[in-house]
Design a protein around this motif. Structure first.
Motif, PDB file in Angstrom:
ATOM      1  N   GLY A  67     -10.523 -49.932  77.100  1.00 60.05           N
ATOM      2  CA  GLY A  67     -11.519 -51.436  77.080  1.00 60.05           C
ATOM      3  C   GLY A  67     -11.554 -52.511  78.191  1.00 60.05           C
ATOM      4  N   LEU A  68     -10.344 -51.681  79.697  1.00 60.37           N
ATOM      5  CA  LEU A  68     -10.181 -52.578  80.528  1.00 60.37           C
ATOM      6  C   LEU A  68     -11.206 -52.127  81.923  1.00 60.37           C
ATOM      7  CD1 LEU A  68      -6.651 -53.112  81.346  1.00 60.37           C
ATOM      8  CD2 LEU A  68      -9.068 -55.479  80.623  1.00 60.37           C
ATOM      9  N   GLY A  69     -12.263 -50.643  81.282  1.00 62.76           N
ATOM     10  CA  GLY A  69     -12.923 -49.964  82.095  1.00 62.76           C
ATOM     11  C   GLY A  69     -11.215 -48.616  82.507  1.00 62.76           C
ATOM     12  N   CYS A  70     -11.034 -48.501  81.939  1.00 63.25           N
ATOM     13  CA  CYS A  70      -9.856 -47.947  82.783  1.00 63.25           C
ATOM     14  C   CYS A  70     -10.082 -45.928  82.235  1.00 63.25           C
ATOM     15  CB  CYS A  70      -8.957 -47.428  82.742  1.00 63.25           C
ATOM     16  SG  CYS A  70      -7.962 -48.940  83.786  1.00 63.25           S
ATOM     17  N   GLU A  71     -10.463 -44.775  82.782  1.00 60.43           N
ATOM     18  CA  GLU A  71      -9.798 -44.242  82.436  1.00 60.43           C
ATOM     19  C   GLU A  71      -9.904 -42.699  83.104  1.00 60.43           C
ATOM     20  OE1 GLU A  71     -14.409 -42.343  84.274  1.00 60.43           O
ATOM     21  OE2 GLU A  71     -15.288 -43.999  83.009  1.00 60.43           O
ATOM     22  N   TYR A  72      -9.237 -41.903  82.207  1.00 59.67           N
ATOM     23  CA  TYR A  72      -8.064 -40.463  81.774  1.00 59.67           C
ATOM     24  C   TYR A  72      -9.003 -39.397  82.924  1.00 59.67           C
ATOM     25  CZ  TYR A  72      -6.230 -35.798  81.224  1.00 59.67           C
ATOM     26  OH  TYR A  72      -5.419 -34.537  81.320  1.00 59.67           O
ATOM     27  N   ASP A  73      -8.845 -39.042  84.112  1.00 57.44           N
ATOM     28  CA  ASP A  73      -9.495 -38.554  85.083  1.00 57.44           C
ATOM     29  C   ASP A  73      -9.201 -36.500  85.137  1.00 57.44           C
ATOM     30  OD1 ASP A  73      -7.367 -37.285  86.332  1.00 57.44           O
ATOM     31  OD2 ASP A  73      -8.271 -37.473  88.357  1.00 57.44           O
ATOM     32  N   GLY A  74      -8.646 -36.694  83.753  1.00 64.69           N
ATOM     33  CA  GLY A  74      -8.828 -35.106  83.446  1.00 64.69           C
ATOM     34  C   GLY A  74      -7.517 -34.250  84.435  1.00 64.69           C
ATOM     35  N   GLU A  75      -6.599 -35.104  84.869  1.00 60.65           N
ATOM     36  CA  GLU A  75      -5.584 -34.033  85.910  1.00 60.65           C
ATOM     37  C   GLU A  75      -4.492 -34.195  84.714  1.00 60.65           C
ATOM     38  OE1 GLU A  75      -6.092 -31.889  88.562  1.00 60.65           O
ATOM     39  OE2 GLU A  75      -8.261 -32.210  88.329  1.00 60.65           O
ATOM     40  N   HIS A 133       4.446 -34.502  84.211  1.00 65.01           N
ATOM     41  CA  HIS A 133       4.722 -35.081  82.768  1.00 65.01           C
ATOM     42  C   HIS A 133       4.283 -36.176  81.915  1.00 65.01           C
ATOM     43  CE1 HIS A 133       8.756 -32.772  83.068  1.00 65.01           C
ATOM     44  NE2 HIS A 133       9.124 -32.986  84.101  1.00 65.01           N
ATOM     45  N   GLY A 134       2.517 -35.711  82.916  1.00 65.12           N
ATOM     46  CA  GLY A 134       1.460 -37.306  82.015  1.00 65.12           C
ATOM     47  C   GLY A 134       1.220 -37.073  82.865  1.00 65.12           C
ATOM     48  N   GLN A 135      -0.148 -37.840  82.536  1.00 63.84           N
ATOM     49  CA  GLN A 135      -1.576 -38.321  82.613  1.00 63.84           C
ATOM     50  C   GLN A 135      -1.992 -38.543  83.944  1.00 63.84           C
ATOM     51  OE1 GLN A 135      -3.837 -39.282  79.037  1.00 63.84           O
ATOM     52  NE2 GLN A 135      -2.897 -37.612  78.462  1.00 63.84           N
ATOM     53  N   ILE A 136      -3.386 -38.624  84.709  1.00 67.78           N
ATOM     54  CA  ILE A 136      -3.380 -39.418  85.820  1.00 67.78           C
ATOM     55  C   ILE A 136      -4.691 -40.004  85.470  1.00 67.78           C
ATOM     56  CG2 ILE A 136      -4.929 -39.842  87.811  1.00 67.78           C
ATOM     57  CD1 ILE A 136      -2.638 -36.667  88.755  1.00 67.78           C
ATOM     58  N   TRP A 137      -4.824 -41.451  85.712  1.00 67.38           N
ATOM     59  CA  TRP A 137      -5.552 -42.311  85.101  1.00 67.38           C
ATOM     60  C   TRP A 137      -6.795 -42.978  86.558  1.00 67.38           C
ATOM     61  CZ3 TRP A 137      -7.044 -44.318  79.282  1.00 67.38           C
ATOM     62  CH2 TRP A 137      -6.319 -44.074  79.068  1.00 67.38           C
ATOM     63  N   ILE A 138      -7.688 -43.530  85.961  1.00 68.18           N
ATOM     64  CA  ILE A 138      -8.752 -44.543  87.162  1.00 68.18           C
ATOM     65  C   ILE A 138      -8.602 -45.413  87.174  1.00 68.18           C
ATOM     66  CG2 ILE A 138      -9.917 -43.959  88.796  1.00 68.18           C
ATOM     67  CD1 ILE A 138      -8.638 -42.201  89.472  1.00 68.18           C
ATOM     68  N   ALA A 139      -8.530 -46.676  87.821  1.00 69.26           N
ATOM     69  CA  ALA A 139      -8.336 -48.269  87.213  1.00 69.26           C
ATOM     70  C   ALA A 139      -9.765 -48.506  87.695  1.00 69.26           C
ATOM     71  CB  ALA A 139      -7.994 -49.191  87.368  1.00 69.26           C
ATOM     72  N   PRO A 140     -10.709 -49.592  87.240  1.00 68.12           N
ATOM     73  CA  PRO A 140     -11.858 -50.249  87.906  1.00 68.12           C
ATOM     74  C   PRO A 140     -11.812 -50.058  89.411  1.00 68.12           C
ATOM     75  CG  PRO A 140     -11.745 -50.893  85.789  1.00 68.12           C
ATOM     76  CD  PRO A 140     -10.811 -50.190  86.273  1.00 68.12           C
ATOM     77  N   GLY A 141     -12.667 -50.096  90.181  1.00 65.80           N
ATOM     78  CA  GLY A 141     -11.757 -49.910  92.354  1.00 65.80           C
ATOM     79  C   GLY A 141     -11.236 -48.709  92.583  1.00 65.80           C
ATOM     80  N   ILE A 155       5.934 -47.734  81.301  1.00 66.14           N
ATOM     81  CA  ILE A 155       4.442 -48.599  81.216  1.00 66.14           C
ATOM     82  C   ILE A 155       4.018 -49.877  81.870  1.00 66.14           C
ATOM     83  CG2 ILE A 155       2.835 -48.767  80.168  1.00 66.14           C
ATOM     84  CD1 ILE A 155       2.800 -46.068  79.512  1.00 66.14           C
ATOM     85  N   ASN A 156       4.913 -50.833  82.311  1.00 70.46           N
ATOM     86  CA  ASN A 156       4.995 -52.376  81.771  1.00 70.46           C
ATOM     87  C   ASN A 156       5.016 -51.894  83.649  1.00 70.46           C
ATOM     88  OD1 ASN A 156       3.598 -53.815  79.778  1.00 70.46           O
ATOM     89  ND2 ASN A 156       5.850 -54.565  79.789  1.00 70.46           N
ATOM     90  N   ASP A 157       6.030 -51.082  84.496  1.00 69.15           N
ATOM     91  CA  ASP A 157       6.075 -50.636  85.557  1.00 69.15           C
ATOM     92  C   ASP A 157       5.083 -50.276  86.683  1.00 69.15           C
ATOM     93  OD1 ASP A 157       8.663 -52.269  85.590  1.00 69.15           O
ATOM     94  OD2 ASP A 157      10.305 -50.390  85.464  1.00 69.15           O
ATOM     95  N   ASN A 158       5.002 -49.215  85.487  1.00 69.66           N
ATOM     96  CA  ASN A 158       3.825 -47.943  86.218  1.00 69.66           C
ATOM     97  C   ASN A 158       2.006 -49.282  86.494  1.00 69.66           C
ATOM     98  OD1 ASN A 158       5.258 -45.737  85.555  1.00 69.66           O
ATOM     99  ND2 ASN A 158       4.428 -45.204  84.745  1.00 69.66           N
ATOM    100  N   LEU A 159       1.961 -50.113  85.529  1.00 71.04           N
ATOM    101  CA  LEU A 159       0.675 -50.778  85.046  1.00 71.04           C
ATOM    102  C   LEU A 159       0.681 -51.991  87.243  1.00 71.04           C
ATOM    103  CD1 LEU A 159       0.093 -50.357  82.216  1.00 71.04           C
ATOM    104  CD2 LEU A 159      -0.989 -49.347  84.554  1.00 71.04           C
ATOM    105  N   GLY A 163      -5.596 -57.872  87.616  1.00 70.01           N
ATOM    106  CA  GLY A 163      -6.410 -57.427  85.671  1.00 70.01           C
ATOM    107  C   GLY A 163      -4.982 -57.159  85.273  1.00 70.01           C
ATOM    108  N   PHE A 164      -4.602 -56.203  85.618  1.00 66.96           N
ATOM    109  CA  PHE A 164      -2.869 -56.235  84.963  1.00 66.96           C
ATOM    110  C   PHE A 164      -2.410 -57.051  84.504  1.00 66.96           C
ATOM    111  CE2 PHE A 164      -3.569 -50.836  86.041  1.00 66.96           C
ATOM    112  CZ  PHE A 164      -4.195 -51.333  84.728  1.00 66.96           C
ATOM    113  N   LYS A 165      -2.014 -57.519  83.846  1.00 62.49           N
ATOM    114  CA  LYS A 165      -1.024 -58.700  83.838  1.00 62.49           C
ATOM    115  C   LYS A 165      -0.158 -57.878  82.832  1.00 62.49           C
ATOM    116  CE  LYS A 165      -3.684 -62.088  85.285  1.00 62.49           C
ATOM    117  NZ  LYS A 165      -4.073 -61.766  86.199  1.00 62.49           N
ATOM    118  N   THR A 166       1.420 -57.949  83.076  1.00 68.54           N
ATOM    119  CA  THR A 166       2.301 -57.323  82.372  1.00 68.54           C
ATOM    120  C   THR A 166       3.901 -58.348  81.804  1.00 68.54           C
ATOM    121  OG1 THR A 166       4.315 -57.161  84.301  1.00 68.54           O
ATOM    122  CG2 THR A 166       2.289 -54.971  83.590  1.00 68.54           C
TER     123      THR A 166
END
Length: 78
Positions: free
Chosen positions: A14-22, A26-34, A57-61, A67-70
């Motif tokens: 909903g914030l415009g982030c996308e899983y990049d397929g990589e 132990h996890g996934q790489i995502w891309i945030a806007p910008g 999750i809060n530490d990762n973001l 725009g990310f508020k934890t």
């Protein structure tokens, strides 16, 4: 505390982030806007649902993208 994985993923998309397929081991790489890269760990399976540790999750973001508020504005579960 933990977040339901589906809630986190829906929120991020909903914030415009996308899983990049990589993946990393132990996890996934995502891309945030910008084009800011961040990682999501693989969720844990418990009670027939998938969960993320809220602290991880809060530490990762935090400080990753303006725009990310934890903590995330999502329901946390025990």
């Amino acid at each position: 505390m933990r977040y339901r994985a589906v809630d986190v993923i829906t929120y991020l998309k909903g914030l415009g982030c996308e899983y990049d397929g990589e993946r990393y081991p132990h996890g996934q790489i995502w891309i945030a806007p910008g084009d800011q890269v961040f990682m999501l760990p693989d969720p844990d399976l418990d009670d027939d649902d998938r969960w993320f540790d809220a602290e991880v999750i809060n530490d990762n973001l935090k400080d990753r993208w303006v725009g990310f508020k934890t903590p995330l504005p999502l329901k946390q579960y025990a």
